[in-house]
Scaffold this motif. Structure first.
Motif, PDB file in Angstrom:
ATOM      1  N   ASP A  37       4.156  79.058  39.839  1.00 48.50           N
ATOM      2  CA  ASP A  37       4.519  77.638  39.926  1.00 48.50           C
ATOM      3  C   ASP A  37       3.498  76.822  40.712  1.00 48.50           C
ATOM      4  OD1 ASP A  37       6.904  78.083  38.518  1.00 48.50           O
ATOM      5  OD2 ASP A  37       7.847  78.822  40.364  1.00 48.50           O
ATOM      6  N   PRO A  38       2.266  76.801  40.271  1.00 42.87           N
ATOM      7  CA  PRO A  38       1.209  76.103  41.018  1.00 42.87           C
ATOM      8  C   PRO A  38       1.333  74.596  40.915  1.00 42.87           C
ATOM      9  CG  PRO A  38       0.365  76.859  38.906  1.00 42.87           C
ATOM     10  CD  PRO A  38       1.776  77.377  39.003  1.00 42.87           C
ATOM     11  N   PRO A  39       0.731  73.857  41.874  1.00 38.92           N
ATOM     12  CA  PRO A  39       0.645  72.399  41.754  1.00 38.92           C
ATOM     13  C   PRO A  39      -0.317  72.041  40.615  1.00 38.92           C
ATOM     14  CG  PRO A  39      -0.682  73.175  43.591  1.00 38.92           C
ATOM     15  CD  PRO A  39       0.039  74.378  43.053  1.00 38.92           C
ATOM     16  N   VAL A  40      -0.391  70.738  40.300  1.00 42.37           N
ATOM     17  CA  VAL A  40      -1.357  70.279  39.300  1.00 42.37           C
ATOM     18  C   VAL A  40      -2.759  70.387  39.906  1.00 42.37           C
ATOM     19  CG1 VAL A  40      -2.132  68.343  37.884  1.00 42.37           C
ATOM     20  CG2 VAL A  40       0.320  68.673  38.309  1.00 42.37           C
ATOM     21  N   LEU A  41      -3.607  71.169  39.298  1.00 39.74           N
ATOM     22  CA  LEU A  41      -4.954  71.379  39.808  1.00 39.74           C
ATOM     23  C   LEU A  41      -5.827  70.202  39.369  1.00 39.74           C
ATOM     24  CD1 LEU A  41      -5.865  73.844  41.413  1.00 39.74           C
ATOM     25  CD2 LEU A  41      -6.752  74.817  39.284  1.00 39.74           C
ATOM     26  N   VAL A  42      -6.504  69.544  40.319  1.00 44.89           N
ATOM     27  CA  VAL A  42      -7.312  68.356  40.008  1.00 44.89           C
ATOM     28  C   VAL A  42      -8.795  68.732  40.060  1.00 44.89           C
ATOM     29  CG1 VAL A  42      -7.843  65.985  40.655  1.00 44.89           C
ATOM     30  CG2 VAL A  42      -5.528  66.880  40.985  1.00 44.89           C
ATOM     31  N   ILE A  43      -9.495  68.464  38.952  1.00 51.54           N
ATOM     32  CA  ILE A  43     -10.881  68.926  38.819  1.00 51.54           C
ATOM     33  C   ILE A  43     -11.770  67.807  38.286  1.00 51.54           C
ATOM     34  CG2 ILE A  43     -12.367  70.647  37.708  1.00 51.54           C
ATOM     35  CD1 ILE A  43      -9.357  71.966  37.149  1.00 51.54           C
ATOM     36  N   PRO A  61      -0.829  73.650  34.610  1.00 55.43           N
ATOM     37  CA  PRO A  61      -1.048  72.201  34.718  1.00 55.43           C
ATOM     38  C   PRO A  61      -2.376  71.854  35.394  1.00 55.43           C
ATOM     39  CG  PRO A  61       0.654  72.934  36.260  1.00 55.43           C
ATOM     40  CD  PRO A  61       0.317  74.118  35.408  1.00 55.43           C
ATOM     41  N   CYS A  62      -3.178  71.055  34.702  1.00 52.58           N
ATOM     42  CA  CYS A  62      -4.490  70.647  35.223  1.00 52.58           C
ATOM     43  C   CYS A  62      -4.708  69.174  34.936  1.00 52.58           C
ATOM     44  CB  CYS A  62      -5.607  71.401  34.497  1.00 52.58           C
ATOM     45  SG  CYS A  62      -5.884  73.049  35.100  1.00 52.58           S
ATOM     46  N   LEU A  63      -5.401  68.491  35.843  1.00 48.23           N
ATOM     47  CA  LEU A  63      -5.805  67.112  35.619  1.00 48.23           C
ATOM     48  C   LEU A  63      -7.322  67.049  35.790  1.00 48.23           C
ATOM     49  CD1 LEU A  63      -3.988  63.931  36.736  1.00 48.23           C
ATOM     50  CD2 LEU A  63      -6.457  64.099  36.974  1.00 48.23           C
ATOM     51  N   LEU A  64      -8.015  66.647  34.721  1.00 45.24           N
ATOM     52  CA  LEU A  64      -9.471  66.650  34.708  1.00 45.24           C
ATOM     53  C   LEU A  64      -9.976  65.226  34.759  1.00 45.24           C
ATOM     54  CD1 LEU A  64      -9.355  69.143  31.781  1.00 45.24           C
ATOM     55  CD2 LEU A  64     -10.006  69.732  34.122  1.00 45.24           C
ATOM     56  N   ILE A  71      -6.873  61.498  43.886  1.00 39.88           N
ATOM     57  CA  ILE A  71      -5.773  61.997  43.045  1.00 39.88           C
ATOM     58  C   ILE A  71      -5.218  63.300  43.634  1.00 39.88           C
ATOM     59  CG2 ILE A  71      -5.159  62.879  40.755  1.00 39.88           C
ATOM     60  CD1 ILE A  71      -7.424  61.022  39.652  1.00 39.88           C
ATOM     61  N   SER A  72      -6.093  64.124  44.201  1.00 35.12           N
ATOM     62  CA  SER A  72      -5.669  65.411  44.782  1.00 35.12           C
ATOM     63  C   SER A  72      -4.652  65.222  45.897  1.00 35.12           C
ATOM     64  CB  SER A  72      -6.869  66.154  45.367  1.00 35.12           C
ATOM     65  OG  SER A  72      -7.838  66.353  44.393  1.00 35.12           O
ATOM     66  N   ALA A  73      -4.704  64.042  46.542  1.00 35.65           N
ATOM     67  CA  ALA A  73      -3.795  63.790  47.671  1.00 35.65           C
ATOM     68  C   ALA A  73      -2.414  63.337  47.210  1.00 35.65           C
ATOM     69  CB  ALA A  73      -4.416  62.734  48.590  1.00 35.65           C
ATOM     70  N   LEU A  74      -2.242  63.076  45.906  1.00 35.31           N
ATOM     71  CA  LEU A  74      -0.922  62.663  45.401  1.00 35.31           C
ATOM     72  C   LEU A  74       0.051  63.843  45.497  1.00 35.31           C
ATOM     73  CD1 LEU A  74      -2.038  60.793  42.125  1.00 35.31           C
ATOM     74  CD2 LEU A  74      -1.265  59.738  44.271  1.00 35.31           C
ATOM     75  N   PRO A  75       1.339  63.555  45.669  1.00 41.76           N
ATOM     76  CA  PRO A  75       2.322  64.649  45.739  1.00 41.76           C
ATOM     77  C   PRO A  75       2.253  65.529  44.483  1.00 41.76           C
ATOM     78  CG  PRO A  75       3.345  62.517  46.244  1.00 41.76           C
ATOM     79  CD  PRO A  75       1.958  62.233  45.785  1.00 41.76           C
ATOM     80  N   GLY A  76       2.337  66.837  44.689  1.00 38.55           N
ATOM     81  CA  GLY A  76       2.344  67.763  43.546  1.00 38.55           C
ATOM     82  C   GLY A  76       0.983  68.052  42.960  1.00 38.55           C
ATOM     83  N   HIS A  77      -0.071  67.475  43.551  1.00 40.28           N
ATOM     84  CA  HIS A  77      -1.435  67.695  43.070  1.00 40.28           C
ATOM     85  C   HIS A  77      -2.225  68.464  44.122  1.00 40.28           C
ATOM     86  CE1 HIS A  77       0.043  64.551  40.481  1.00 40.28           C
ATOM     87  NE2 HIS A  77      -1.014  64.663  39.686  1.00 40.28           N
ATOM     88  N   HIS A  78      -3.280  69.155  43.685  1.00 45.85           N
ATOM     89  CA  HIS A  78      -4.087  69.937  44.620  1.00 45.85           C
ATOM     90  C   HIS A  78      -5.532  69.985  44.137  1.00 45.85           C
ATOM     91  CE1 HIS A  78      -5.413  73.368  47.083  1.00 45.85           C
ATOM     92  NE2 HIS A  78      -4.409  73.054  47.860  1.00 45.85           N
ATOM     93  N   ALA A  79      -6.477  69.815  45.085  1.00 43.50           N
ATOM     94  CA  ALA A  79      -7.897  69.870  44.720  1.00 43.50           C
ATOM     95  C   ALA A  79      -8.285  71.298  44.348  1.00 43.50           C
ATOM     96  CB  ALA A  79      -8.752  69.396  45.890  1.00 43.50           C
TER      97      ALA A  79
END
Ligand SMILES: [Zn+2]
Length: 432
Positions: free
Chosen positions: A128-134, A154-157, A198-206
């Motif tokens: 159950d990882p956070p949304v990975l921001v790349i 879940p990933c956000l590019l 974006i990484s600092a948003l809740p549920g997101h992670h760098a």
């Protein structure tokens, strides 16, 4: 995502500066103590038992910081390139090919070695990882988009618009993969700035880039694969670099493999003039930022803030390995791409052309010996071949942000992402 094995991980994460050891949570990027900037690195427990695939990337799972493996993930392939070596004046040239080349068993889905880091970083994540921001200039985003689609992570590019050209895949992306496109004149640096917020948003992670041990060890499998093929370490390792993450990963892998008394391969990192911040930093020992943004052929090499002075970073591994940074221009890189295709029969990416051109020049100048055992990392190739073999579908962006615009800027992008995410959550809940 499923398949996380219970039990403790078969490695520890250790600070390169103060030596503090951490039990990995799959997301850790930095030491929590106050000191100079320093990479964390992995230390593997060689006595444990691990899942190990018979082929591909996860054949090397005992030396990868992962809790899950993806059995179908392909890996690098290594071969003796005698004819190519002869053409540039080397007797013992080996090539690690990262890309698509069916005759050699090379099937990296997005045609660059970034696939190796993407699968490894995803395999490192907790359940159950956070949304990975790349943020990415293109190749990394493509690799993560496809690997995350295959395994529903879940990933956000975040990418500048030109990167979309590279985002073509055998099937549509999974909805858990979100591509944010910065339109107009946005650069890789702008994508990095937006991704930070974006990484600092809740549920997101760098995701963390070079700081992520999954990236470095995943890219280091090139050295592991080569050592198997060569029966030992090469004397020189040649690679085109943007951030230098791959070269650092291969250096760390060589450290793990070598027996007492073995020399480490000297790292020859190659950059593309006129944009060569690592070359300039290494030559001048100044900060690794030129403040310039020209148009080199190999756009993937244009990292403006590579990890040069950080402990365990580029300067450290160059010094420790007796390495050097080489530089070549677009004309030489194009010639090298043509040479590789003529001799080996497969197209290669501009970055790989930069590496081959710089190696040929170094041999010519006597900086690499004729009889030296050289490993050339072809960091990407077979894109044209893949386009002929497979029908690829362009990826749909999740969000396009004008840049520069009245409301543009990293903070505005983060706000738009937050709004858009909330809107989606609300819509999903309303539909239930
Ligand atoms: Zn520390």
């Amino acid at each position: 995502m499923s398949g996380v094995r219970p039990g403790t991980r078969h490695y520890a994460v250790v600070c390169s500066s103060c030596g503090t050891r951490y039990e990995d949570d799959g997301l850790l990027l930095d030491c929590s103590r106050r000191h100079e900037p320093a990479f964390l690195h992995t230390e593997y427990d060689r006595t444990g038992t691990h899942t190990r695939e018979s082929t591909g990337l996860f054949r090397h799972a005992p030396l990868l910081p992962v809790v899950r493996t993806f059995p179908e993930a392909p890996g690098p392939v290594v071969h003796h390139a005698a004819r190519l070596g002869h053409r540039i004046g080397l007797d013992r040239l080996w090539v690690a090919f990262n890309g698509y080349w069916p005759e050699r068993g090379a099937y990296l889905p997005t045609c660059t070695f970034k696939d190796l880091e993407a699968y490894t970083v995803l395999g490192r994540l907790p359940a159950d990882p956070p949304v990975l921001v790349i943020p990415s200039a293109g190749n990394t985003a493509a690799a993560f988009a496809w690997a995350a689609t295959c395994h529903q992570v879940p990933c956000l590019l975040v990418v500048p618009a030109p990167a979309l050209e590279r985002m073509r895949f055998p099937a549509p992306l999974d909805p858990c993969v979100r591509i944010v496109v910065l339109d107009g004149t946005a650069t890789y640096s702008d994508a990095i700035a937006a991704a930070d917020l974006i990484s600092a948003l809740p549920g997101h992670h760098a995701e963390g880039g070079a700081r992520n041990v999954g990236r470095r060890d995943g890219l280091g499998t090139v050295m592991l694969e080569a050592a198997d093929a060569l029966g030992g370490l090469p004397e020189a390792y040649v690679q085109a670099v943007g951030s230098g993450t791959g070269a650092i990963g291969c250096h760390e892998a060589a450290h793990r493999l070598r027996s007492a008394g073995d020399a480490l391969p000297r790292l020859l990192m190659c950059q593309n003039a006129p944009f060569a911040p690592l070359y300039q930093a290494w030559r001048s020992a100044g900060p690794a930022d030129t403040g310039l943004e020209h148009e080199p052929l190999a756009r993937e090499l244009t990292n403006r803030r590579p990890p040069f002075t950080v402990r365990g970073g580029v300067r450290g591994v160059l010094t420790e390995s007796g390495g050097d940074v080489l530089c070549t221009d677009n004309v030489a890189a194009l010639d090298a791409m043509a040479l590789f295709e003529e001799v080996e029969g497969i197209d290669i990416e501009p970055g790989a052309g930069v590496a081959l051109a710089a190696l040929a020049q170094a041999v010519h100048d006597g900086r690499v010996r004729r009889d030296e055992l050289v490993l050339l990392n072809i960091t990407g190739g077979g894109r044209a071949r893949q386009a002929r073999d497979l029908a690829l579908i362009p990826a749909e962006p999740w969000l396009r942000v004008p840049w520069p615009g009245r409301e543009a800027g990293p903070r505005a992008v983060a706000e738009l992402v937050a709004e858009h995410s909330t809107g989606l959550t609300a819509a999903t809940e309303a539909a239930r």
